[in-house]
Scaffold this motif. Structure first.
Motif, PDB file in Angstrom:
ATOM      1  N   THR A  68       0.817  -1.034  -0.016  1.00 31.55           N
ATOM      2  CA  THR A  68       0.008  -0.150  -0.009  1.00 31.55           C
ATOM      3  C   THR A  68       0.796   1.070  -0.090  1.00 31.55           C
ATOM      4  OG1 THR A  68      -0.125  -0.022   2.242  1.00 31.55           O
ATOM      5  CG2 THR A  68      -1.902  -1.159   1.298  1.00 31.55           C
ATOM      6  N   VAL A  69       2.149   1.162   0.192  1.00 31.34           N
ATOM      7  CA  VAL A  69       3.112   2.129   0.348  1.00 31.34           C
ATOM      8  C   VAL A  69       3.464   2.671  -1.017  1.00 31.34           C
ATOM      9  CG1 VAL A  69       5.120   3.124   1.123  1.00 31.34           C
ATOM     10  CG2 VAL A  69       3.837   1.432   2.522  1.00 31.34           C
ATOM     11  N   PRO A  70       3.292   4.078  -1.304  1.00 26.95           N
ATOM     12  CA  PRO A  70       3.677   4.739  -2.670  1.00 26.95           C
ATOM     13  C   PRO A  70       5.007   4.573  -2.999  1.00 26.95           C
ATOM     14  CG  PRO A  70       2.028   6.288  -1.505  1.00 26.95           C
ATOM     15  CD  PRO A  70       2.613   5.264  -0.618  1.00 26.95           C
ATOM     16  N   TRP A  71       5.317   4.097  -4.170  1.00 26.01           N
ATOM     17  CA  TRP A  71       6.837   3.819  -4.623  1.00 26.01           C
ATOM     18  C   TRP A  71       7.524   5.243  -4.627  1.00 26.01           C
ATOM     19  CZ3 TRP A  71      10.151   0.221  -5.784  1.00 26.01           C
ATOM     20  CH2 TRP A  71      11.351   0.608  -6.416  1.00 26.01           C
ATOM     21  N   ASP A  72       8.629   4.902  -3.791  1.00 26.13           N
ATOM     22  CA  ASP A  72       9.469   6.029  -3.524  1.00 26.13           C
ATOM     23  C   ASP A  72      11.064   5.525  -3.362  1.00 26.13           C
ATOM     24  OD1 ASP A  72      11.054   8.066  -2.347  1.00 26.13           O
ATOM     25  OD2 ASP A  72       9.448   9.252  -1.835  1.00 26.13           O
ATOM     26  N   ARG A  73      11.833   5.542  -4.506  1.00 24.96           N
ATOM     27  CA  ARG A  73      13.063   5.125  -4.116  1.00 24.96           C
ATOM     28  C   ARG A  73      13.948   5.378  -2.831  1.00 24.96           C
ATOM     29  NH1 ARG A  73      14.695   6.945  -9.260  1.00 24.96           N
ATOM     30  NH2 ARG A  73      16.591   7.717  -8.352  1.00 24.96           N
ATOM     31  N   TRP A  74      13.789   6.602  -2.259  1.00 28.07           N
ATOM     32  CA  TRP A  74      14.351   7.106  -1.303  1.00 28.07           C
ATOM     33  C   TRP A  74      13.946   6.233  -0.158  1.00 28.07           C
ATOM     34  CZ3 TRP A  74      13.343   9.378   3.473  1.00 28.07           C
ATOM     35  CH2 TRP A  74      14.245   9.868   4.202  1.00 28.07           C
ATOM     36  N   VAL A  75      12.682   5.881   0.000  1.00 26.19           N
ATOM     37  CA  VAL A  75      12.159   5.315   1.229  1.00 26.19           C
ATOM     38  C   VAL A  75      12.579   3.848   1.292  1.00 26.19           C
ATOM     39  CG1 VAL A  75      10.064   4.706   2.329  1.00 26.19           C
ATOM     40  CG2 VAL A  75      10.198   6.965   1.342  1.00 26.19           C
ATOM     41  N   VAL A  76      12.747   3.347  -0.108  1.00 27.86           N
ATOM     42  CA  VAL A  76      12.900   1.973  -0.211  1.00 27.86           C
ATOM     43  C   VAL A  76      14.351   1.924   0.120  1.00 27.86           C
ATOM     44  CG1 VAL A  76      13.516   0.208  -1.878  1.00 27.86           C
ATOM     45  CG2 VAL A  76      11.517   1.180  -2.209  1.00 27.86           C
ATOM     46  N   THR A  77      15.150   3.018  -0.286  1.00 30.34           N
ATOM     47  CA  THR A  77      16.769   2.881   0.384  1.00 30.34           C
ATOM     48  C   THR A  77      16.987   2.822   1.770  1.00 30.34           C
ATOM     49  OG1 THR A  77      17.280   3.750  -1.881  1.00 30.34           O
ATOM     50  CG2 THR A  77      18.678   3.841  -0.217  1.00 30.34           C
ATOM     51  N   GLN A  78      15.959   3.784   2.434  1.00 34.90           N
ATOM     52  CA  GLN A  78      15.932   3.994   3.985  1.00 34.90           C
ATOM     53  C   GLN A  78      16.004   2.798   4.724  1.00 34.90           C
ATOM     54  OE1 GLN A  78      17.551   6.734   5.008  1.00 34.90           O
ATOM     55  NE2 GLN A  78      17.720   7.041   2.629  1.00 34.90           N
ATOM     56  N   TYR A  79      14.826   1.916   4.207  1.00 36.52           N
ATOM     57  CA  TYR A  79      14.397   0.669   4.760  1.00 36.52           C
ATOM     58  C   TYR A  79      15.634  -0.297   4.667  1.00 36.52           C
ATOM     59  CZ  TYR A  79      12.979  -4.187   4.744  1.00 36.52           C
ATOM     60  OH  TYR A  79      12.870  -5.457   5.033  1.00 36.52           O
ATOM     61  N   ALA A  80      16.116  -0.322   3.385  1.00 35.76           N
ATOM     62  CA  ALA A  80      17.491  -1.378   3.271  1.00 35.76           C
ATOM     63  C   ALA A  80      18.420  -0.881   4.128  1.00 35.76           C
ATOM     64  CB  ALA A  80      17.718  -1.199   1.840  1.00 35.76           C
ATOM     65  N   LYS A  81      18.760   0.467   4.322  1.00 31.61           N
ATOM     66  CA  LYS A  81      19.763   0.843   5.114  1.00 31.61           C
ATOM     67  C   LYS A  81      19.704   0.452   6.583  1.00 31.61           C
ATOM     68  CE  LYS A  81      21.607   4.672   2.474  1.00 31.61           C
ATOM     69  NZ  LYS A  81      21.802   6.209   2.432  1.00 31.61           N
ATOM     70  N   HIS A  82      18.203   0.490   7.126  1.00 31.85           N
ATOM     71  CA  HIS A  82      17.779   0.405   8.311  1.00 31.85           C
ATOM     72  C   HIS A  82      17.994  -1.132   8.672  1.00 31.85           C
ATOM     73  CE1 HIS A  82      15.380   0.152  12.230  1.00 31.85           C
ATOM     74  NE2 HIS A  82      14.907  -0.701  11.553  1.00 31.85           N
ATOM     75  N   GLU A  83      17.929  -2.018   7.840  1.00 37.22           N
ATOM     76  CA  GLU A  83      18.197  -3.619   7.910  1.00 37.22           C
ATOM     77  C   GLU A  83      19.605  -3.868   7.727  1.00 37.22           C
ATOM     78  OE1 GLU A  83      15.321  -5.900   8.469  1.00 37.22           O
ATOM     79  OE2 GLU A  83      14.593  -3.940   8.795  1.00 37.22           O
ATOM     80  N   PRO A  90      23.576  -4.419   8.747  1.00 32.40           N
ATOM     81  CA  PRO A  90      24.165  -5.192   7.660  1.00 32.40           C
ATOM     82  C   PRO A  90      23.234  -6.402   6.980  1.00 32.40           C
ATOM     83  CG  PRO A  90      25.072  -5.754   9.662  1.00 32.40           C
ATOM     84  CD  PRO A  90      23.965  -4.765  10.065  1.00 32.40           C
ATOM     85  N   GLY A  91      22.211  -6.658   7.690  1.00 34.59           N
ATOM     86  CA  GLY A  91      21.329  -8.059   7.387  1.00 34.59           C
ATOM     87  C   GLY A  91      20.669  -7.635   5.950  1.00 34.59           C
ATOM     88  N   ILE A  92      19.823  -8.707   5.468  1.00 37.38           N
ATOM     89  CA  ILE A  92      19.521  -8.685   4.292  1.00 37.38           C
ATOM     90  C   ILE A  92      17.961  -8.192   4.405  1.00 37.38           C
ATOM     91  CG2 ILE A  92      18.537 -10.032   2.200  1.00 37.38           C
ATOM     92  CD1 ILE A  92      20.499 -12.399   3.230  1.00 37.38           C
ATOM     93  N   SER A  93      17.784  -7.098   3.647  1.00 41.92           N
ATOM     94  CA  SER A  93      16.473  -6.401   3.384  1.00 41.92           C
ATOM     95  C   SER A  93      15.766  -7.022   2.045  1.00 41.92           C
ATOM     96  CB  SER A  93      16.398  -4.934   3.299  1.00 41.92           C
ATOM     97  OG  SER A  93      16.957  -4.761   2.011  1.00 41.92           O
ATOM     98  N   THR A  94      14.225  -7.527   2.313  1.00 37.23           N
ATOM     99  CA  THR A  94      13.598  -7.671   1.080  1.00 37.23           C
ATOM    100  C   THR A  94      12.469  -6.999   1.148  1.00 37.23           C
ATOM    101  OG1 THR A  94      14.392 -10.096   1.516  1.00 37.23           O
ATOM    102  CG2 THR A  94      12.509  -9.849   0.115  1.00 37.23           C
ATOM    103  N   SER A  95      12.307  -6.612  -0.137  1.00 43.32           N
ATOM    104  CA  SER A  95      10.818  -5.774  -0.502  1.00 43.32           C
ATOM    105  C   SER A  95      10.278  -6.097  -1.739  1.00 43.32           C
ATOM    106  CB  SER A  95      11.351  -4.349  -0.158  1.00 43.32           C
ATOM    107  OG  SER A  95      12.206  -3.958  -1.111  1.00 43.32           O
ATOM    108  N   TYR A  96       9.079  -5.569  -1.827  1.00 38.63           N
ATOM    109  CA  TYR A  96       8.280  -6.257  -2.909  1.00 38.63           C
ATOM    110  C   TYR A  96       7.829  -4.691  -3.680  1.00 38.63           C
ATOM    111  CZ  TYR A  96       8.835 -10.316  -0.737  1.00 38.63           C
ATOM    112  OH  TYR A  96       9.276 -11.533   0.198  1.00 38.63           O
ATOM    113  N   ALA A  97       7.751  -4.841  -5.040  1.00 39.68           N
ATOM    114  CA  ALA A  97       7.030  -3.697  -5.893  1.00 39.68           C
ATOM    115  C   ALA A  97       5.807  -4.056  -6.867  1.00 39.68           C
ATOM    116  CB  ALA A  97       8.168  -2.722  -6.249  1.00 39.68           C
TER     117      ALA A  97
END
Length: 359
Positions: free
Chosen positions: A159-174, A176-183
């Motif tokens: 439901t979250v609108p696509w935003d590369r900056w937000v996706v990148t922040q999520y990956a940084k938050h995760e 050194p572990g692996i982040s997984t997201s879907y678009a």
């Protein structure tokens, strides 16, 4: 493990989750069960009716966590929802699976209609001296067919609108572990992962795009190659595989036989070309090679699987594992792009590394 509310039955090491929903999503609760079961060495078996459909996100999560999909037939028999192979019971998905190999059961239907799609699985390393920007490759590839991501998330519904900056922040938050997201977008679905390897961000992208039928868009191949060049300007592609396949218009995954996908090309980044064995005939037979990005290669195949497998035999897979933390076809395996074909060791040799999977 404490019994999870989604668990309906336990058969030996198999955890059975039943669903009567027409569409089964990767909810936050289901995602947590898959993670916990995988960590404890258990196999989750999703059990549905034959009319059920899975979202692309759930299809990926099942592959990443070595989980199974069992389909109940009206006569009481079971088959693998992904491969169509008959199962004698839930235990088969533990001892033979989680994806059963063999001839599909007669009850595994062939759809009367489908659309032409391409799947693109790409592993990239971000430059250590540049800002990390997750999702750039997805936007470039979507642009080749005139679409774009519209929403994203880490569980469904997205439901979250696509935003590369937000996706990148999520990956940084995760990290050194692996982040997984879907678009998702119109005629488009994708999975993205990112993880740190020796201080470098490794990103994987597995996307499926609906494309015009044969002959309707002769410029598509050129636009895809242009997209690879644009991606290479931002990140360092390591390895990618492009396949042609059939699928449903809505991108849902149903327990039907769409036929075997056909490999179209691989992308080998400049650093990964050092892992190629160029002895003997080069370029390899039945291939067409073009260069990009200061030493990278796009290798197009004239006869699909035979050419792909012969080319993969030329890759030093141990050095590839050290570079990105996974085997060349790991993302394609998790995403189901290889369903219907005996993937062999190329798709599975790096599975134990955890490099290309879910968080």
């Amino acid at each position: 493990m404490v019994r999870h509310p989604l668990i309906d039955d336990v058969v030996g090491p198999a955890i059975v989750v039943r669903s009567a929903s027409p569409v089964v999503w990767l909810t936050e609760s289901f995602a947590s069960l898959l993670r916990r079961a995988s960590e404890s060495g258990r196999t989750v078996v999703l059990r549905t009716g034959r009319e059920a459909a899975l979202t692309p996100a759930l299809r990926h999560a099942l592959g990443a966590h070595h989980a199974a999909w069992a389909v109940d037939e009206p006569d009481g028999t079971l088959r693998d929802g992904r491969t169509g192979v008959a199962a004698s019971g839930i235990e088969d998905f533990v001892h033979r699976g989680p994806e059963l190999v063999g001839a599909p059961a007669p009850t595994h239907p062939v759809p009367s209609d489908s659309v032409r799609q391409i799947s693109i699985d790409l592993t990239m390393r971000h430059h250590a001296d540049r800002a990390v920007d997750i999702g750039t490759a997805i936007e470039a590839l979507c642009d080749t067919v005139g679409t774009c991501p519209t929403r994203w998330g880490t569980s469904e519904p997205l439901t979250v609108p696509w935003d590369r900056w937000v996706v990148t922040q999520y990956a940084k938050h995760e990290a050194p572990g692996i982040s997984t997201s879907y678009a998702q977008g119109d005629g488009f679905s994708a999975t993205m992962t990112a993880h740190l390897l020796d201080g470098v961000v490794v990103e994987t992208m597995s996307a499926v795009l609906t494309i015009p039928e044969d002959g309707a868009d002769p410029a598509l191949a050129t636009r895809l190659l242009d997209a690879v060049h644009r991606v290479a300007d931002q990140v360092e592609p390591v390895f990618g595989v492009v396949m042609q396949r059939r699928g449903d218009t809505d991108h849902l995954v149903r327990a039907v036989a769409h036929g075997e996908p056909s490999p179209l090309a691989v992308v080998i980044g400049p650093e990964a070309t050092e892992f190629l064995d160029r002895d003997g005939v080069w370029p390899p037979p039945r291939t067409t090679i073009s260069a990009f990005g200061g030493g990278g290669l796009v290798v197009r195949f004239d006869d699909g699987w035979e050419a792909l497998e012969a080319f993969l035999d030329r890759i030093d897979e141990d050095r590839f594992l050290q570079l990105v933390g996974g085997a060349p076809l790991d993302p394609a395996h998790d995403e189901g792009a290889l369903d219907g074909h005996d993937r062999g060791s190329h798709a599975t040799s790096g599975r134990s590394t955890g490099g290309q999977g879910a968080a």
